[in-house]
Design a protein around this motif. Structure first.
Motif: not given
Length: 179
Positions: A29-32, A128-140
């Motif tokens: 739903s978020l993606l849509q 964000s769907v769970f109210g939790v901060r997301t940290y993304m490694d630059e490898s992604l």
């Protein structure tokens, strides 16, 4: 005694019973809502990134591995989601430095289920769907233009552009992995 992965069948049965479409529906739903082009693939249940890549027929690198971590020093929001290319490993020393803490640990299976509504292996990279901060490694973002991930169910994978993931989730981008 028969096993599933490294887990007794009783745990596998419990995991299947606890899986819910709720997180899958929230993510799609978020993606849509953001007009994101994505595909959903149904497959046999998988738990590890390597199993997921094999069943999807994709490179391990494109997998967006999401790990829920607990920071006991943070009273406001002790959980964070660390997302990285599935071929990488978390460098806990570096990640602790990023968080400004001396102690982090992986969330327990019970905490993962309580916070995300998912069993381990099904957690999507959208904190964000769970109210939790997301940290993304630059490898992604460095691995290529698309990512694949289990979307709340170990039997459903989403493929989407890396650029759209960053645009929708707005994760904290940093380096916290090793090979």
């Amino acid at each position: 005694q028969s096993t599933w992965g490294n887990y007794p069948c009783a745990i596998h049965a419990m995991a299947q019973a606890q899986e819910s479409r709720s997180t899958f529906e929230k993510v799609t739903s978020l993606l849509q809502q953001h007009g994101v082009a994505f595909t959903v693939t149904q497959h046999e249940a998988v738990r590890t990134s390597a199993e997921a890549a094999a069943v999807r027929g994709t490179a391990l690198e494109s997998g967006a591995k999401a790990m829920l971590l607990y920071n006991s020093r943070s009273k406001d929001c002790p959980f964070v989601l660390a997302v990285m290319s599935a071929c990488r490993k978390l460098d806990s020393k570096v990640f602790k430095s990023i968080l400004g803490t001396k102690s982090i640990r992986f969330a327990t299976e019970e905490e993962v289920l309580q916070i995300t509504g998912c069993v381990p292996g099904a957690v999507p990279p959208f904190g964000s769907v769970f109210g939790v901060r997301t940290y993304m490694d630059e490898s992604l973002t460095q691995q290529g233009c698309s990512i694949d991930f289990n979307a709340g169910l170990r039997t459903h994978s989403v493929a989407m552009s890396t650029q759209d993931f960053v645009r929708v989730e707005t994760p904290v981008a940093c380096r916290f992995t090793t090979e």
